[in-house]
Design a protein around this motif. Structure first.
Motif, mmCIF file in Angstrom:
data_model
loop_
_atom_site.group_PDB
_atom_site.id
_atom_site.type_symbol
_atom_site.label_atom_id
_atom_site.label_comp_id
_atom_site.label_asym_id
_atom_site.label_seq_id
_atom_site.Cartn_x
_atom_site.Cartn_y
_atom_site.Cartn_z
ATOM 1 N N THR A 1 0.933 -1.180 -0.055
ATOM 2 C CA THR A 1 0.030 -0.090 -0.009
ATOM 3 C C THR A 1 0.837 1.132 -0.102
ATOM 4 O OG1 THR A 1 -0.186 -0.141 2.389
ATOM 5 C CG2 THR A 1 -1.846 -1.287 1.117
ATOM 6 N N LEU A 2 2.063 1.440 0.621
ATOM 7 C CA LEU A 2 3.031 2.529 0.640
ATOM 8 C C LEU A 2 4.157 2.547 0.062
ATOM 9 C CD1 LEU A 2 2.492 3.038 4.771
ATOM 10 C CD2 LEU A 2 0.950 3.761 2.727
ATOM 11 N N LEU A 3 4.634 1.425 -0.068
ATOM 12 C CA LEU A 3 5.979 1.480 -0.778
ATOM 13 C C LEU A 3 6.133 1.484 -2.298
ATOM 14 C CD1 LEU A 3 9.071 1.157 -0.191
ATOM 15 C CD2 LEU A 3 8.859 -1.371 -0.334
ATOM 16 N N PRO A 4 5.066 0.813 -3.146
ATOM 17 C CA PRO A 4 5.136 0.926 -4.760
ATOM 18 C C PRO A 4 4.889 2.285 -5.101
ATOM 19 C CG PRO A 4 4.027 -1.098 -3.837
ATOM 20 C CD PRO A 4 4.261 -0.429 -2.702
ATOM 21 N N PRO A 5 4.081 2.967 -4.504
ATOM 22 C CA PRO A 5 3.649 4.387 -5.032
ATOM 23 C C PRO A 5 5.073 5.384 -4.869
ATOM 24 C CG PRO A 5 2.054 3.819 -3.567
ATOM 25 C CD PRO A 5 2.825 2.763 -3.414
ATOM 26 N N VAL A 6 5.617 4.942 -3.645
ATOM 27 C CA VAL A 6 6.793 5.938 -3.368
ATOM 28 C C VAL A 6 7.932 5.503 -4.449
ATOM 29 C CG1 VAL A 6 8.607 6.457 -1.710
ATOM 30 C CG2 VAL A 6 6.172 6.235 -0.889
ATOM 31 N N ILE A 7 8.076 4.294 -4.876
ATOM 32 C CA ILE A 7 9.138 4.088 -5.773
ATOM 33 C C ILE A 7 8.607 4.510 -7.193
ATOM 34 C CG2 ILE A 7 10.210 1.876 -6.829
ATOM 35 C CD1 ILE A 7 10.083 0.420 -4.392
ATOM 36 N N THR A 8 7.469 4.431 -7.222
ATOM 37 C CA THR A 8 7.074 4.963 -8.592
ATOM 38 C C THR A 8 7.165 6.405 -8.838
ATOM 39 O OG1 THR A 8 5.191 3.079 -8.917
ATOM 40 C CG2 THR A 8 4.932 5.193 -10.348
ATOM 41 N N MET A 9 6.759 7.380 -7.790
ATOM 42 C CA MET A 9 6.975 8.517 -7.947
ATOM 43 C C MET A 9 8.804 9.068 -8.078
ATOM 44 S SD MET A 9 4.183 10.101 -8.058
ATOM 45 C CE MET A 9 3.603 8.802 -8.910
ATOM 46 N N MET A 10 9.218 8.014 -7.317
ATOM 47 C CA MET A 10 10.676 8.269 -7.471
ATOM 48 C C MET A 10 11.507 8.184 -8.719
ATOM 49 S SD MET A 10 13.771 6.596 -5.398
ATOM 50 C CE MET A 10 12.974 6.630 -3.635
ATOM 51 N N LEU A 11 10.620 7.230 -9.379
ATOM 52 C CA LEU A 11 11.188 6.900 -11.103
ATOM 53 C C LEU A 11 10.669 8.148 -11.990
ATOM 54 C CD1 LEU A 11 10.482 3.396 -11.386
ATOM 55 C CD2 LEU A 11 12.760 4.376 -11.113
ATOM 56 N N TYR A 12 9.569 8.712 -11.302
ATOM 57 C CA TYR A 12 9.151 9.977 -12.115
ATOM 58 C C TYR A 12 10.123 11.104 -12.124
ATOM 59 C CZ TYR A 12 4.592 8.194 -13.519
ATOM 60 O OH TYR A 12 3.660 7.554 -14.261
ATOM 61 N N PHE A 13 10.485 11.165 -10.499
ATOM 62 C CA PHE A 13 11.296 12.418 -10.550
ATOM 63 C C PHE A 13 12.809 12.150 -11.089
ATOM 64 C CE2 PHE A 13 9.259 12.657 -6.050
ATOM 65 C CZ PHE A 13 8.321 13.508 -6.462
ATOM 66 N N VAL A 14 13.069 11.037 -11.358
ATOM 67 C CA VAL A 14 14.453 10.615 -11.857
ATOM 68 C C VAL A 14 14.354 11.002 -13.432
ATOM 69 C CG1 VAL A 14 16.303 9.016 -12.446
ATOM 70 C CG2 VAL A 14 15.522 9.217 -10.213
ATOM 71 N N ILE A 15 13.302 10.292 -13.966
ATOM 72 C CA ILE A 15 13.073 10.370 -15.548
ATOM 73 C C ILE A 15 12.693 11.592 -16.064
ATOM 74 C CG2 ILE A 15 11.980 9.369 -17.499
ATOM 75 C CD1 ILE A 15 11.850 6.659 -15.801
ATOM 76 N N PHE A 16 11.531 12.281 -15.510
ATOM 77 C CA PHE A 16 10.923 13.465 -15.818
ATOM 78 C C PHE A 16 11.746 14.682 -15.287
ATOM 79 C CE2 PHE A 16 7.738 10.425 -16.856
ATOM 80 C CZ PHE A 16 7.126 10.792 -18.236
ATOM 81 N N GLY A 17 11.864 14.719 -14.134
ATOM 82 C CA GLY A 17 12.322 15.769 -13.173
ATOM 83 C C GLY A 17 13.758 16.187 -13.772
ATOM 84 N N GLN A 18 14.862 14.966 -13.667
ATOM 85 C CA GLN A 18 16.056 15.341 -14.008
ATOM 86 C C GLN A 18 16.369 15.331 -15.451
ATOM 87 O OE1 GLN A 18 18.110 12.923 -10.894
ATOM 88 N NE2 GLN A 18 18.396 14.601 -9.851
ATOM 89 N N MET A 19 16.275 14.104 -16.243
ATOM 90 C CA MET A 19 16.516 13.790 -17.358
ATOM 91 C C MET A 19 15.908 14.629 -18.086
ATOM 92 S SD MET A 19 16.931 9.690 -17.334
ATOM 93 C CE MET A 19 18.068 8.777 -16.294
ATOM 94 N N VAL A 20 14.511 14.689 -18.390
ATOM 95 C CA VAL A 20 13.635 15.666 -19.205
ATOM 96 C C VAL A 20 13.705 17.064 -18.918
ATOM 97 C CG1 VAL A 20 11.351 16.071 -20.173
ATOM 98 C CG2 VAL A 20 12.245 13.483 -19.742
ATOM 99 N N ALA B 1 10.697 13.780 -2.593
ATOM 100 C CA ALA B 1 10.780 15.215 -3.418
ATOM 101 C C ALA B 1 12.046 15.931 -2.973
ATOM 102 C CB ALA B 1 9.541 15.998 -3.679
ATOM 103 N N LEU B 2 12.243 16.211 -1.547
ATOM 104 C CA LEU B 2 13.241 16.974 -1.138
ATOM 105 C C LEU B 2 14.585 16.782 -1.375
ATOM 106 C CD1 LEU B 2 11.623 17.660 2.611
ATOM 107 C CD2 LEU B 2 11.762 19.169 0.440
ATOM 108 N N PHE B 3 14.757 15.085 -1.730
ATOM 109 C CA PHE B 3 16.019 14.758 -2.183
ATOM 110 C C PHE B 3 16.416 15.248 -3.609
ATOM 111 C CE2 PHE B 3 15.001 11.907 1.181
ATOM 112 C CZ PHE B 3 16.081 11.758 1.887
#
Length: 255
Positions: free
Chosen positions: A28-47, A129-131
């Motif tokens: 319930t808690l871990l998968p959404p956090v991991i998914t959002m972390m991937l969004y931060f890396v792919i969309f936030g940093q790379m894109v 997100a703070l990271f």
């Protein structure tokens, strides 16, 4: 039953939902956090490094409120739809329906569980997100009201879906074919003002646009749509969905 007994009934349902969420936290808690972390890396940093700024801030800062709201929407919805349908599938909901418990207590208990999970995920995603970027809140009141109301709205939507579902496949139809497209087209990854006039007009018919922008305004002070209208629309949807959910529960159609 008196008010005190109804409160105990509500608290019992809510406690059951919260214990369920915390007991199976790897689901319930871990998968959404991991998914959002991937969004931060792919969309936030790379894109984001190629996009530059959007809405007067870095692209990473711009998408953070949208990603938080997206996680709240999906998790509030999925928690209630899966939990209530499981109770219906195993027949345990029948015991509550034939008891003198108020239907409001049952409904609010399940919705409270969805809100708890949605807000828990919001807090965890915000910490992650703070990271990646710095965050500051421009309008605390609007931020809290928008995220709480949105979580309530999609918890109610999940409840309604669970009432009509007849199999476990049915509870995945709305998230796959309705929620996901509306969320990705809801301004999470881009500013509506960057679109052509046709797509801007079309986007105004997407309710998630108003939720994302209300929350983004609370965090960044930036919005593509009128914040007052956004909050009004969210509250009206909450009222309508609550009335529908209560009538369905009260009619006995959940069996």
């Amino acid at each position: 039953m008196n008010l005190s007994a109804q409160w105990i009934a509500f608290y019992t349902v809510l406690r059951k939902e919260i214990k369920r969420i915390l007991r199976i936290w790897p689901q319930t808690l871990l998968p959404p956090v991991i998914t959002m972390m991937l969004y931060f890396v792919i969309f936030g940093q790379m894109v984001g490094s190629k996009v530059g700024q959007m809405g007067g801030v870095s692209y990473m800062q711009f998408i953070v409120p949208g990603l938080i709201m997206m996680s709240v929407i999906t998790n509030s919805y999925s928690n209630v739809v899966s939990s209530f349908f499981s109770s219906k599938f195993h027949g345990s909901i029948d015991e509550m329906l034939v008891s003198p418990i108020s239907k409001h207590s049952i409904l609010l208990g399940y919705v409270g569980g969805g809100v708890f999970r949605g807000l828990m995920i919001a807090c965890l995603v915000s910490v992650v997100a703070l990271f990646f970027t710095k965050l500051s809140v421009a309008h605390w009141g609007i931020m809290l009201i928008s995220i709480l109301a949105t979580s309530i709205l999609f918890s109610l939507a999940g409840f309604i879906n669970a009432v009509f579902a007849r199999s476990f496949d049915d509870i995945s139809i709305v998230p796959s074919f309705v929620l996901t497209p509306l969320t990705y087209l809801g301004g999470v990854f881009y500013a509506i003002q960057e679109l052509s006039s046709f797509w801007q007009t079309l986007s105004l018919f997407n309710p998630i646009v108003y939720m994302v922008n209300a929350f983004r305004y609370g965090v960044l002070g930036y919005s593509d749509v009128t914040v007052t209208w956004s909050l009004f629309a969210i509250f009206m949807f909450c009222v309508v969905f609550y009335v529908v959910a209560y009538r369905l529960l009260n009619s006995g159609k959940v069996r």
